[in-house]
Write an enzyme that holds these catalytic residues in place. Structure first.
Site, PDB file in Angstrom:
ATOM      1  N   TYR A  22       0.882  -1.182   0.000  1.00 14.20           N
ATOM      2  CA  TYR A  22       0.000   0.000   0.000  1.00 14.20           C
ATOM      3  C   TYR A  22       0.912   1.221   0.000  1.00 14.20           C
ATOM      4  O   TYR A  22       1.666   1.417   0.961  1.00 14.20           O
ATOM      5  CB  TYR A  22      -0.876   0.029   1.257  1.00 14.20           C
ATOM      6  CG  TYR A  22      -1.951  -1.038   1.317  1.00 14.20           C
ATOM      7  CD1 TYR A  22      -1.663  -2.338   1.740  1.00 14.20           C
ATOM      8  CD2 TYR A  22      -3.264  -0.742   0.978  1.00 14.20           C
ATOM      9  CE1 TYR A  22      -2.663  -3.303   1.811  1.00 14.20           C
ATOM     10  CE2 TYR A  22      -4.273  -1.698   1.051  1.00 14.20           C
ATOM     11  CZ  TYR A  22      -3.962  -2.977   1.464  1.00 14.20           C
ATOM     12  OH  TYR A  22      -4.944  -3.931   1.536  1.00 14.20           O
ATOM     13  N   LYS A  51     -12.118  -4.869   3.353  1.00  8.92           N
ATOM     14  CA  LYS A  51     -13.143  -5.358   4.276  1.00  8.92           C
ATOM     15  C   LYS A  51     -14.482  -5.726   3.627  1.00  8.92           C
ATOM     16  O   LYS A  51     -15.327  -6.339   4.278  1.00  8.92           O
ATOM     17  CB  LYS A  51     -13.422  -4.288   5.351  1.00  8.92           C
ATOM     18  CG  LYS A  51     -12.269  -4.099   6.329  1.00  8.92           C
ATOM     19  CD  LYS A  51     -12.244  -5.197   7.369  1.00  8.92           C
ATOM     20  CE  LYS A  51     -10.953  -5.294   8.112  1.00  8.92           C
ATOM     21  NZ  LYS A  51     -10.098  -6.430   7.757  1.00  8.92           N
ATOM     22  N   TYR A  63      -6.736  -5.335  10.365  1.00 12.01           N
ATOM     23  CA  TYR A  63      -6.569  -5.833   9.002  1.00 12.01           C
ATOM     24  C   TYR A  63      -6.882  -7.328   8.920  1.00 12.01           C
ATOM     25  O   TYR A  63      -7.552  -7.781   7.997  1.00 12.01           O
ATOM     26  CB  TYR A  63      -5.147  -5.543   8.493  1.00 12.01           C
ATOM     27  CG  TYR A  63      -5.011  -5.730   7.005  1.00 12.01           C
ATOM     28  CD1 TYR A  63      -5.238  -4.669   6.132  1.00 12.01           C
ATOM     29  CD2 TYR A  63      -4.671  -6.967   6.456  1.00 12.01           C
ATOM     30  CE1 TYR A  63      -5.130  -4.837   4.755  1.00 12.01           C
ATOM     31  CE2 TYR A  63      -4.569  -7.143   5.083  1.00 12.01           C
ATOM     32  CZ  TYR A  63      -4.794  -6.074   4.242  1.00 12.01           C
ATOM     33  OH  TYR A  63      -4.706  -6.245   2.873  1.00 12.01           O
ATOM     34  N   PRO A  74     -12.254   0.319  -0.533  1.00 15.98           N
ATOM     35  CA  PRO A  74     -11.522  -0.948  -0.576  1.00 15.98           C
ATOM     36  C   PRO A  74     -10.180  -0.950   0.166  1.00 15.98           C
ATOM     37  O   PRO A  74      -9.569  -2.009   0.295  1.00 15.98           O
ATOM     38  CB  PRO A  74     -11.291  -1.174  -2.078  1.00 15.98           C
ATOM     39  CG  PRO A  74     -11.375   0.175  -2.684  1.00 15.98           C
ATOM     40  CD  PRO A  74     -12.344   0.949  -1.859  1.00 15.98           C
TER      41      PRO A  74
HETATM   42  C1  PHB Z   1      -7.367  -6.654  -4.447  1.00 15.60           C
HETATM   43  O1  PHB Z   1      -8.191  -6.436  -5.355  1.00 15.60           O
HETATM   44  O2  PHB Z   1      -6.545  -7.569  -4.532  1.00 15.60           O
HETATM   45  C2  PHB Z   1      -7.359  -5.798  -3.233  1.00 15.60           C
HETATM   46  C3  PHB Z   1      -8.193  -4.694  -3.157  1.00 15.60           C
HETATM   47  C4  PHB Z   1      -8.171  -3.896  -2.011  1.00 15.60           C
HETATM   48  C5  PHB Z   1      -7.303  -4.218  -0.976  1.00 15.60           C
HETATM   49  C6  PHB Z   1      -6.498  -5.317  -1.065  1.00 15.60           C
HETATM   50  C7  PHB Z   1      -6.511  -6.119  -2.189  1.00 15.60           C
HETATM   51  O3  PHB Z   1      -7.246  -3.424   0.118  1.00 15.60           O
END
Ligand code: PHB
Ligand code: APR
Length: 391
Positions: free
Chosen positions: A200, A296, A384, A292
């Protein structure tokens, strides 16, 4: 037609509820407005909390998940040109599983087919009736003919734009909402992921996320203005912009290739309260949306289903309504904590238009604190990997 529980929507919430009820001997019918292929064509997130995996185990649909899912013991935050790993396993003793929501949906649909229980695909003009009384009904049109489904309960699992929440009188419901001033441009490509864990990144040009679906398929996202159009982005432009937002090591390791899919999603926080109206229950995206950033969405849908399946099973087995009476309150306590976490991650990781210098310094201080404080990292890790279901 008659059933015990009419389930509206064949997304992960509706399918998982249907499977758990079916296993407990509770008759249910799922009504889905789209075709099976359309539902399976939607690309969504892919991080499963342990509680979600446990529920998929319980539903008997986790064989492929355990074979193909990737266990992640940590994730990285990248800012100021450096990466900082948050070691979930060491901090909190738990991990997450990376396995696409599309695959979860496919496994649930296959299990449903095997069980012989029905899904009515392409059910048009679904409408909900009399859920404030003892005999709710659902009407719909299939292949041009009107149908009526008599039931004892209705589970509204039909997503944010579904008919269930809209069937509740406005005076009976309160909604809470925050819309963020940017979107995520996502790309899926058959290239090996840049890192074996998620990254991230907070960068002055905007947020970026490196994720994956498998050892050979990557998923990347870029924060973009809401005015942006996916058609205006070539693959080359996407990769160039992603490289600008990542640390040097990631840039060197990044394998680029043609995109399989590219689309823009808006970011929103939303909660409707309560989740129960007589014999209608809302679950999943029908009741709440999270941005996103905290991964979650699917996990919250699963925790609603955890509470609702138990409540209905208890109702039929023990003739007590204690579980269904407590459903809304139990769910909302967990939902709001996930809303808070998703909002916090979003606030910390993105560049907000119109933020002043003070706001920017606070964001930097927050990230610096997180990179250097075990206490702060534990708080992130605990949320998380998923808070406990609490019963
Ligand atoms: C994903 O699409 O792989 C994805 C999306 C949002 C997140 C983590 C993974 O926070
Ligand atoms: N009648 C019947 N079905 C409907 C109707 C309707 N009027 N409206 C919507 N649906 C269907 C949609 O076509 C969809 O297949 O309901 C389903 C809802 O599924 P999802 O949107 O996947 O919602 P949910 O099952 O709650 O799953 C939550 O999905 O949106 C993601 O990020 C979110 O990961 C989270 C998860």
């Amino acid at each position: 037609m008659r059933t015990q529980v009419a389930i509206i929507g064949a997304g992960p919430a509706g399918l998982l509820l249907g499977q758990l009820l079916h296993k407990a001997g509770i008759d249910n019918v799922i009504l889905e407005q789209r075709s099976r292929d359309y539902v399976l064509g939607r690309i969504r997130a892919g991080v499963l909390e342990q509680g979600t995996v446990d529920l998929l185990d319980e539903a008997g649909v986790s064989r492929r998940l355990h074979q193909e899912g990737l266990i992640h013991d940590g994730a990285a935050l990248c800012f100021g040109g450096a990466r900082h790993r948050i070691n979930f396993k060491e901090l909190i003793g738990k991990s997450v599983t990376v396995y696409g929501q599309t695959e979860v949906t496919r496994d649930l649909m296959d299990a449903r087919d095997e069980s012989g229980a029905g899904i009515v695909y392409e059910a048009e003009a679904v409408s909900l009736h009399d859920f404030d009384g003892k005999s709710p009904k659902v009407r719909y049109r299939k292949d041009g003919a009107w149908q009526e489904l008599d039931c004892e309960f209705i589970a509204g699992c039909d997503g944010f734009h579904g008919v269930s929440r809209q069937s509740v009188p406005q005076t009976a419901m309160r909604t809470f909402e925050r819309v963020y001033p940017f979107g995520w441009l996502g790309i899926l490509s058959d290239t090996p992921p840049v890192s074996h864990e998620l990254i991230y990144a907070n960068h002055e040009r905007g947020f970026a996320l490196c994720s994956m679906r498998s050892a050979t398929r990557s998923r990347y996202y870029l924060q973009c203005p809401l005015t942006e159009k996916a058609e205006e982005w070539s693959d080359a432009r996407f990769w160039e912009e992603l490289k600008r937002r990542l640390d040097e090591e990631a840039v060197a390791a990044l394998v680029t290739g043609p995109s399989i899919e590219m689309s823009i999603a808006p970011l929103r926080s939303f909660v409707a309260e309560p989740l129960r109206f007589g014999r209608l229950f809302l679950a999943g995206d029908a009741a709440h949306i999270v941005p996103p950033t905290g991964a979650k969405g699917l996990n919250l849908a699963a925790s609603d289903v955890h509470y609702l399946s138990r409540a209905l099973i208890e109702y039929y087995a023990e003739k007590t309504s204690a579980g269904i009476d407590a459903y809304s309150e139990k769910c909302l306590r967990r939902i709001w904590k996930a809303e808070r976490f998703s909002w916090w991650m979003t606030s910390m990781m993105h560049r907000f238009p119109n933020t002043d210098a003070f706001g920017h310094k606070i964001q930097e201080a927050e990230l610096d604190y997180l990179a250097n404080s075990r206490a702060a990292q534990i708080a992130l890790a605990e949320n998380y990997v998923g808070l406990p279901f609490g019963d």
